[in-house]
Scaffold this motif. Sequence first.
Motif, PDB file in Angstrom:
ATOM      1  N   MET A 175       0.835  -1.120  -0.157  1.00  0.00           N
ATOM      2  CA  MET A 175       0.128  -0.009   0.116  1.00  0.00           C
ATOM      3  C   MET A 175       0.894   1.369   0.002  1.00  0.00           C
ATOM      4  O   MET A 175       2.101   1.211   0.530  1.00  0.00           O
ATOM      5  CB  MET A 175      -1.068   0.073   1.273  1.00  0.00           C
ATOM      6  N   SER A 176       0.296   2.298  -0.580  1.00  0.00           N
ATOM      7  CA  SER A 176       1.097   3.559  -0.713  1.00  0.00           C
ATOM      8  C   SER A 176       0.474   4.599  -0.044  1.00  0.00           C
ATOM      9  O   SER A 176      -0.797   4.592   0.334  1.00  0.00           O
ATOM     10  CB  SER A 176       1.775   3.844  -2.202  1.00  0.00           C
ATOM     11  N   TYR A 177       1.057   5.788  -0.433  1.00  0.00           N
ATOM     12  CA  TYR A 177       0.447   7.208  -0.044  1.00  0.00           C
ATOM     13  C   TYR A 177      -0.923   7.398  -0.543  1.00  0.00           C
ATOM     14  O   TYR A 177      -1.657   7.851  -0.266  1.00  0.00           O
ATOM     15  CB  TYR A 177       1.463   8.140  -0.023  1.00  0.00           C
ATOM     16  N   ASP A 178      -0.879   7.086  -1.970  1.00  0.00           N
ATOM     17  CA  ASP A 178      -2.181   7.191  -2.704  1.00  0.00           C
ATOM     18  C   ASP A 178      -3.393   6.447  -2.201  1.00  0.00           C
ATOM     19  O   ASP A 178      -4.306   6.933  -2.375  1.00  0.00           O
ATOM     20  CB  ASP A 178      -1.667   6.766  -4.141  1.00  0.00           C
ATOM     21  N   VAL A 179      -3.216   5.463  -1.379  1.00  0.00           N
ATOM     22  CA  VAL A 179      -4.154   4.774  -0.737  1.00  0.00           C
ATOM     23  C   VAL A 179      -4.647   5.421   0.575  1.00  0.00           C
ATOM     24  O   VAL A 179      -5.759   5.515   0.787  1.00  0.00           O
ATOM     25  CB  VAL A 179      -4.014   3.207  -0.606  1.00  0.00           C
ATOM     26  N   TYR A 180      -3.938   5.486   1.468  1.00  0.00           N
ATOM     27  CA  TYR A 180      -3.915   6.155   2.684  1.00  0.00           C
ATOM     28  C   TYR A 180      -3.901   7.771   2.784  1.00  0.00           C
ATOM     29  O   TYR A 180      -4.401   8.158   3.962  1.00  0.00           O
ATOM     30  CB  TYR A 180      -2.874   5.457   3.741  1.00  0.00           C
ATOM     31  N   GLY A 181      -3.206   8.250   2.015  1.00  0.00           N
ATOM     32  CA  GLY A 181      -2.820   9.751   1.943  1.00  0.00           C
ATOM     33  C   GLY A 181      -4.269  10.440   2.230  1.00  0.00           C
ATOM     34  O   GLY A 181      -4.237  11.409   3.030  1.00  0.00           O
ATOM     35  N   PRO A 182      -5.261  10.402   1.492  1.00  0.00           N
ATOM     36  CA  PRO A 182      -6.538  11.231   1.652  1.00  0.00           C
ATOM     37  C   PRO A 182      -7.159  11.011   3.193  1.00  0.00           C
ATOM     38  O   PRO A 182      -7.998  12.165   3.675  1.00  0.00           O
ATOM     39  CB  PRO A 182      -7.471  10.699   0.857  1.00  0.00           C
ATOM     40  N   PHE A 183      -6.962   9.873   3.854  1.00  0.00           N
ATOM     41  CA  PHE A 183      -7.344   9.702   5.335  1.00  0.00           C
ATOM     42  C   PHE A 183      -6.719   9.901   6.220  1.00  0.00           C
ATOM     43  O   PHE A 183      -7.150  10.206   7.519  1.00  0.00           O
ATOM     44  CB  PHE A 183      -7.670   8.086   5.364  1.00  0.00           C
ATOM     45  N   ILE A 184      -5.378  10.454   6.058  1.00  0.00           N
ATOM     46  CA  ILE A 184      -4.525  10.888   7.158  1.00  0.00           C
ATOM     47  C   ILE A 184      -5.085  12.424   7.770  1.00  0.00           C
ATOM     48  O   ILE A 184      -5.184  12.278   9.188  1.00  0.00           O
ATOM     49  CB  ILE A 184      -3.038  11.093   6.525  1.00  0.00           C
ATOM     50  N   PRO A 185      -5.334  13.304   7.144  1.00  0.00           N
ATOM     51  CA  PRO A 185      -5.922  14.492   7.715  1.00  0.00           C
ATOM     52  C   PRO A 185      -7.126  14.137   8.703  1.00  0.00           C
ATOM     53  O   PRO A 185      -7.509  14.723   9.789  1.00  0.00           O
ATOM     54  CB  PRO A 185      -6.388  15.481   6.715  1.00  0.00           C
ATOM     55  N   VAL A 186      -8.118  13.205   8.136  1.00  0.00           N
ATOM     56  CA  VAL A 186      -9.259  12.967   8.791  1.00  0.00           C
ATOM     57  C   VAL A 186      -9.038  12.144  10.392  1.00  0.00           C
ATOM     58  O   VAL A 186      -9.509  12.324  11.203  1.00  0.00           O
ATOM     59  CB  VAL A 186     -10.180  11.880   7.965  1.00  0.00           C
ATOM     60  N   ILE A 187      -8.062  11.419  10.023  1.00  0.00           N
ATOM     61  CA  ILE A 187      -7.594  10.769  11.378  1.00  0.00           C
ATOM     62  C   ILE A 187      -6.909  11.410  12.218  1.00  0.00           C
ATOM     63  O   ILE A 187      -7.238  11.513  13.360  1.00  0.00           O
ATOM     64  CB  ILE A 187      -6.640   9.491  10.944  1.00  0.00           C
ATOM     65  N   MET A 188      -6.322  12.542  11.869  1.00  0.00           N
ATOM     66  CA  MET A 188      -5.423  13.656  12.730  1.00  0.00           C
ATOM     67  C   MET A 188      -6.541  14.247  13.261  1.00  0.00           C
ATOM     68  O   MET A 188      -6.360  14.570  14.490  1.00  0.00           O
ATOM     69  CB  MET A 188      -4.375  14.026  12.003  1.00  0.00           C
ATOM     70  N   LEU A 189      -7.564  14.739  12.626  1.00  0.00           N
ATOM     71  CA  LEU A 189      -8.793  15.580  13.037  1.00  0.00           C
ATOM     72  C   LEU A 189      -9.397  14.694  14.211  1.00  0.00           C
ATOM     73  O   LEU A 189      -9.692  15.673  15.258  1.00  0.00           O
ATOM     74  CB  LEU A 189      -9.501  16.068  11.899  1.00  0.00           C
ATOM     75  N   ILE A 190      -9.910  13.563  13.875  1.00  0.00           N
ATOM     76  CA  ILE A 190     -10.481  12.820  15.003  1.00  0.00           C
ATOM     77  C   ILE A 190      -9.629  12.390  16.120  1.00  0.00           C
ATOM     78  O   ILE A 190     -10.039  12.605  17.355  1.00  0.00           O
ATOM     79  CB  ILE A 190     -10.794  11.438  14.298  1.00  0.00           C
ATOM     80  N   THR A 191      -8.312  12.121  16.107  1.00  0.00           N
ATOM     81  CA  THR A 191      -7.372  12.123  16.891  1.00  0.00           C
ATOM     82  C   THR A 191      -7.598  13.551  18.096  1.00  0.00           C
ATOM     83  O   THR A 191      -7.493  13.384  19.300  1.00  0.00           O
ATOM     84  CB  THR A 191      -6.050  11.758  16.730  1.00  0.00           C
ATOM     85  N   PHE A 192      -7.468  14.619  17.239  1.00  0.00           N
ATOM     86  CA  PHE A 192      -7.346  15.892  18.094  1.00  0.00           C
ATOM     87  C   PHE A 192      -8.588  16.081  18.914  1.00  0.00           C
ATOM     88  O   PHE A 192      -8.570  16.624  19.945  1.00  0.00           O
ATOM     89  CB  PHE A 192      -6.941  17.049  16.925  1.00  0.00           C
ATOM     90  N   ILE A 193      -9.561  15.993  18.280  1.00  0.00           N
ATOM     91  CA  ILE A 193     -10.755  16.303  18.909  1.00  0.00           C
ATOM     92  C   ILE A 193     -11.012  15.002  20.097  1.00  0.00           C
ATOM     93  O   ILE A 193     -11.467  15.468  21.353  1.00  0.00           O
ATOM     94  CB  ILE A 193     -11.985  16.097  17.915  1.00  0.00           C
ATOM     95  N   ALA A 194     -10.609  13.692  19.914  1.00  0.00           N
ATOM     96  CA  ALA A 194     -10.406  12.930  20.895  1.00  0.00           C
ATOM     97  C   ALA A 194      -9.930  13.384  22.303  1.00  0.00           C
ATOM     98  O   ALA A 194     -10.313  13.467  23.328  1.00  0.00           O
ATOM     99  CB  ALA A 194     -10.379  11.469  20.806  1.00  0.00           C
ATOM    100  N   LEU A 195      -8.460  13.845  21.769  1.00  0.00           N
ATOM    101  CA  LEU A 195      -7.836  14.137  23.018  1.00  0.00           C
ATOM    102  C   LEU A 195      -8.284  15.704  23.527  1.00  0.00           C
ATOM    103  O   LEU A 195      -8.119  15.873  24.835  1.00  0.00           O
ATOM    104  CB  LEU A 195      -6.361  14.483  22.466  1.00  0.00           C
ATOM    105  N   PHE A 196      -8.820  16.360  22.793  1.00  0.00           N
ATOM    106  CA  PHE A 196      -9.379  17.475  23.397  1.00  0.00           C
ATOM    107  C   PHE A 196     -10.506  17.309  24.364  1.00  0.00           C
ATOM    108  O   PHE A 196     -10.682  17.992  25.379  1.00  0.00           O
ATOM    109  CB  PHE A 196      -9.954  18.506  22.027  1.00  0.00           C
ATOM    110  N   VAL A 197     -11.395  16.561  23.924  1.00  0.00           N
ATOM    111  CA  VAL A 197     -12.661  16.042  24.883  1.00  0.00           C
ATOM    112  C   VAL A 197     -12.066  15.524  26.125  1.00  0.00           C
ATOM    113  O   VAL A 197     -12.582  15.711  27.204  1.00  0.00           O
ATOM    114  CB  VAL A 197     -13.599  15.079  23.809  1.00  0.00           C
ATOM    115  N   TRP A 198     -11.184  14.774  26.052  1.00  0.00           N
ATOM    116  CA  TRP A 198     -10.566  13.798  27.233  1.00  0.00           C
ATOM    117  C   TRP A 198      -9.843  14.717  28.206  1.00  0.00           C
ATOM    118  O   TRP A 198     -10.050  14.622  29.573  1.00  0.00           O
ATOM    119  CB  TRP A 198      -9.483  12.981  26.698  1.00  0.00           C
TER     120      TRP A 198
END
Length: 60
Positions: free
Chosen positions: A1-24
């Motif tokens: 797998m390459s960045y072409d497959v996972y690349g578009p999801f990285i910002p979404v994962i980072m945003l979800i992680t940031f929101i989860a940490l903020f709520v915690w």
Amino acid sequence: MSYDVYGPFIPVIMLITFIALFVWVLHPKNKKGFDDAANLPFDDEEKQSDAKADNGRMEK
């Protein structure tokens, strides 16, 4: 797998992680633990001042 497959999801994962940490961090249940952790350096100074007061000697 390459960045072409996972690349578009990285910002979404980072945003979800940031929101989860903020709520915690802002959850009221965690306030006491964070306050205790914030005061740890000051608790250490109190223990050191008690140790210096007796010069390391034990009363018999």
